[in-house]
Design an enzyme around this catalytic site. Structure first.
Site, PDB file in Angstrom:
ATOM      1  N   HIS A 115      -0.198   3.606  -3.444  1.00 33.36           N
ATOM      2  CA  HIS A 115       0.743   3.639  -2.319  1.00 33.36           C
ATOM      3  C   HIS A 115       1.892   2.653  -2.550  1.00 33.36           C
ATOM      4  O   HIS A 115       1.706   1.661  -3.258  1.00 33.36           O
ATOM      5  CB  HIS A 115       0.025   3.238  -1.027  1.00 33.36           C
TER       6      HIS A 115
ATOM      7  N   GLU B 127      -8.334  -4.544  -1.433  1.00 35.72           N
ATOM      8  CA  GLU B 127      -8.784  -3.236  -0.912  1.00 35.72           C
ATOM      9  C   GLU B 127     -10.143  -2.772  -1.440  1.00 35.72           C
ATOM     10  O   GLU B 127     -10.460  -1.586  -1.360  1.00 35.72           O
ATOM     11  CB  GLU B 127      -7.709  -2.144  -1.115  1.00 35.72           C
TER      12      GLU B 127
ATOM     13  N   HIS C  55      -4.342  -5.085   1.858  1.00 37.84           N
ATOM     14  CA  HIS C  55      -3.128  -5.420   1.113  1.00 37.84           C
ATOM     15  C   HIS C  55      -2.052  -6.084   1.956  1.00 37.84           C
ATOM     16  O   HIS C  55      -1.040  -6.550   1.416  1.00 37.84           O
ATOM     17  CB  HIS C  55      -2.588  -4.173   0.401  1.00 37.84           C
TER      18      HIS C  55
ATOM     19  N   ASP D  14      -3.871  -3.291  -6.178  1.00 37.25           N
ATOM     20  CA  ASP D  14      -4.672  -2.602  -5.162  1.00 37.25           C
ATOM     21  C   ASP D  14      -5.659  -1.711  -5.921  1.00 37.25           C
ATOM     22  O   ASP D  14      -5.251  -0.867  -6.726  1.00 37.25           O
ATOM     23  CB  ASP D  14      -3.719  -1.756  -4.301  1.00 37.25           C
TER      24      ASP D  14
ATOM     25  N   ASP E 296       3.313   0.993   0.023  1.00 35.16           N
ATOM     26  CA  ASP E 296       3.161  -0.075   1.027  1.00 35.16           C
ATOM     27  C   ASP E 296       4.507  -0.643   1.461  1.00 35.16           C
ATOM     28  O   ASP E 296       4.656  -1.854   1.655  1.00 35.16           O
ATOM     29  CB  ASP E 296       2.233  -1.191   0.503  1.00 35.16           C
TER      30      ASP E 296
ATOM     31  N   ASP F 218      -7.165   0.767  -5.213  1.00 37.60           N
ATOM     32  CA  ASP F 218      -7.012   2.220  -5.050  1.00 37.60           C
ATOM     33  C   ASP F 218      -5.988   2.819  -6.025  1.00 37.60           C
ATOM     34  O   ASP F 218      -5.807   4.044  -6.076  1.00 37.60           O
ATOM     35  CB  ASP F 218      -6.729   2.619  -3.596  1.00 37.60           C
TER      36      ASP F 218
ATOM     37  N   HIS G 188      -1.079  -2.980   6.371  1.00 36.53           N
ATOM     38  CA  HIS G 188      -1.292  -2.970   4.909  1.00 36.53           C
ATOM     39  C   HIS G 188      -0.417  -1.920   4.217  1.00 36.53           C
ATOM     40  O   HIS G 188      -0.281  -1.951   2.995  1.00 36.53           O
ATOM     41  CB  HIS G 188      -2.773  -2.786   4.541  1.00 36.53           C
TER      42      HIS G 188
ATOM     43  N   ASP H  28      -0.641   0.325  -7.505  1.00 37.06           N
ATOM     44  CA  ASP H  28      -1.137   0.884  -6.242  1.00 37.06           C
ATOM     45  C   ASP H  28      -0.957   2.403  -6.259  1.00 37.06           C
ATOM     46  O   ASP H  28      -0.055   2.927  -6.922  1.00 37.06           O
ATOM     47  CB  ASP H  28      -0.285   0.289  -5.098  1.00 37.06           C
TER      48      ASP H  28
HETATM   49  N1  LIG Z   1      -2.725  -0.931   0.923  1.00 36.13           N
HETATM   50  C1  LIG Z   1      -3.017   0.335   1.175  1.00 36.13           C
HETATM   51  N2  LIG Z   1      -4.140   0.854   0.765  1.00 36.13           N
HETATM   52  N3  LIG Z   1      -2.109   1.033   1.875  1.00 36.13           N
HETATM   53  C2  LIG Z   1      -2.258   2.386   2.289  1.00 36.13           C
HETATM   54  C3  LIG Z   1      -1.089   2.820   3.136  1.00 36.13           C
HETATM   55  C4  LIG Z   1      -1.247   4.209   3.627  1.00 36.13           C
HETATM   56  C5  LIG Z   1      -0.070   4.730   4.424  1.00 36.13           C
HETATM   57  N4  LIG Z   1       1.105   4.892   3.599  1.00 36.13           N
HETATM   58  C6  LIG Z   1       0.254   3.857   5.627  1.00 36.13           C
HETATM   59  O1  LIG Z   1       1.320   3.287   5.691  1.00 36.13           O
HETATM   60  O2  LIG Z   1      -0.556   3.731   6.515  1.00 36.13           O
HETATM   61 MN   LIG Z   2      -1.807  -1.302  -1.347  1.00 34.89          MN
HETATM   62 MN   LIG Z   3      -3.161   1.523  -1.934  1.00 27.39          MN
END
Ligand SMILES: NC(=[NH2+])NCCC[C@H](N)C(=O)O
Ligand SMILES: [Mn+2]
Ligand SMILES: [Mn+2]
Length: 310
Positions: free
Chosen positions: A132, A279, A107, A234, A134, A236, A147, A130
Site C-alpha cells: 500500500h 503490521e 504502520h 510493512d 499509505d 504485507d 495506518h 509495502d
Molecule cells: N499500513 C497498511 N497496511 N495500510 C493499509 C491501508 C489500506 C487502505 N489504503 C486504507 O487507507 O485504509
Molecule cells: Mn503500510
Molecule cells: Mn501495507
C-alpha cells in the site's frame, strides 16, 4: 559493516511498539512481542551488534472510549500521542548514533519513526516497502484508518488536522521511494502523480527484477550513496503465502527472496540509520502461519542488519 553514520560499537535499539490504534483489527499490538520472543535480540547479537531493549513501550492505548473520530480519522488523539512519543525515542537513538529497530504495531507508527529520523538526519531518504502507499489524506481516506495515511502527514500533503500539528512536513517527495505497491486507491494514485513521487510497484518488480528495482530506487533517492536511509518495511509487502499474518494482505506480493534482497542491498550501502518492521498480526491466522510470519519478520531484520547467505 562499514556504517557511515552509526557509532561504534555498532548498536541497535529494539523499539517494541505494541500499538494497533491506526487500524481496526486487534492483535497487531502483539506483533513486537512475538518477534522478540522468537529470539530476534540474540539473533542480532550473533551478527555482531550490541543490542539494547528496555521492554515494549506501554502506550495505554486500548479502549479508545474517549477518542471519538475527528472527521473520518479514527483514534486520532491516541495515534497522535503514541506516534509523537515514538518520534522522541527514535530521534534520541538516532542522535546517539544508534540504529533504532522499530517493531510494530501498525504502520501509523512510521509518522513517529520517520519524524524522529528526520529530526536527527534532516537529509535522510525513506525507502517504503509495502503493498500500500499509505498516503491517503483527510480528504481521500475511505477507511479513516490512520495506518493508511502516514506518508501524507510526513510530506505535508492534504489538509492537516490540528491534532497532528506536531508533525513537521519534513519529508521531501524526492527523498521518498516505494517498492512493492499493488493496492493503491484512486485518490492515492492522484497524489503520487501530482507530487511526482517515485514508486516501483509489483509491475516494475516483474519487469526489471528486484536487483534492478532496488538499484533504480536508490539511484533516485540517494544518487551519490551518501544520504542516511530509513527503511520502513510493512510485512504485507510480501506475498500472503510468505507472510500471511497481517491485517491487510494483498495477493501478488514480493517473494521471500525479493523481500530479503531489498534488506540485504540496503545493508550493503552502509547507510541504514533506522528500520521499521510493521503490521505483523499474530492473531489473524492459525499457529503455523503466525510462526511463518514472525520468522520472516525476524529474518528481514537480520538481512537489513547484515546477515548474508554466504
Ligand atoms: N499500513 C497498511 N497496511 N495500510 C493499509 C491501508 C489500506 C487502505 N489504503 C486504507 O487507507 O485504509
Ligand atoms: Mn503500510
Ligand atoms: Mn501495507
Amino acid at each position: 559493516m562499514n556504517s557511515r553514520f552509526l557509532s561504534s560499537p555498532r548498536t541497535a535499539a529494539i523499539v517494541g511498539c505494541p500499538f494497533s490504534g491506526g487500524q481496526p483489527k486487534a492483535g497487531v499490538d502483539e506483533g513486537p512481542i512475538h518477534l522478540v520472543e522468537a529470539g530476534l535480540i540474540d539473533q542480532l547479537k550473533d551478527l555482531g551488534w550490541a543490542v539494547t531493549f528496555d521492554g515494549h513501550h506501554q502506550f495505554e492505548e486500548n479502549n479508545n472510549l474517549d477518542d471519538p473520530p475527528i472527521g473520518k480519522l479514527k483514534n486520532p488523539r491516541t495515534v497522535s500521542r503514541v506516534t509523537r512519543s515514538v518520534a522522541d525515542v527514535i530521534s534520541g537513538h538516532a542522535k546517539a548514533g544508534i540504529l533504532p529497530v522499530t517493531l510494530g504495531g501498525d504502520h501509523s507508527l512510521a509518522m513517529g519513526t520517520i519524524s524522529g529520523t528526520l529530526e536527527a538526519y534532516p537529509n535522510a531518504c525513506v525507502v517504503w516497502v509495502d503493498a500500500h502507499a499509505d498516503i491517503n489524506t483527510i480528504e481521500t481516506t475511505a477507511s479513516g484508518n490512520i495506518h493508511g495515511m502516514p506518508v501524507s502527514f510526513l510530506l505535508g500533503v492534504g489538509s492537516k488536522e490540528k491534532e497532528f500539528d506536531w508533525i513537521k512536513p519534513a519529508l521531501k517527495p524526492e527523498r521518498l521511494v516505494y517498492i512493492g505497491l499493488r493496492d493503491v486507491e484512486a485518490g492515492e494514485k492522484k497524489i503520487l502523480r501530482e507530487n511526482n513521487i517515485k514508486a516501483y510497484s509489483m509491475h516494475e518488480v516483474d519487469k526489471y527484477g528486484i536487483g534492478k528495482v532496488v538499484e533504480m530506487a536508490l539511484d533516485y533517492v540517494n544518487p551519490n550513496r551518501d544520504l542516511p536511509v530509513h527503511l520502513s518495511f510493512d510485512v504485507d509487502a510480501l506475498d500472503p503465502s510468505v507472510a500471511p499474518s497481517t491485517g491487510t494482505p494483498v495477493r501478488g506480493g514480493l517473494t521471500f527472496r525479493e523481500g530479503h534482497y531489498i534488506c540485504e542491498a540496503i545493508h550493503e550501502t552502509g547507510l541504514l540509520v533506522a528500520l521499521d518492521l510493521v503490521e505483523v498480526n499474530p492473531s489473524l491466522s492459525e499457529a503455523a502461519d503466525v510462526k511463518k510470519t514472525v520468522a520472516v519478520g525476524c529474518s528481514l531484520v537480520r538481512a537489513a542488519l547484515g546477515e548474508t547467505l554466504l
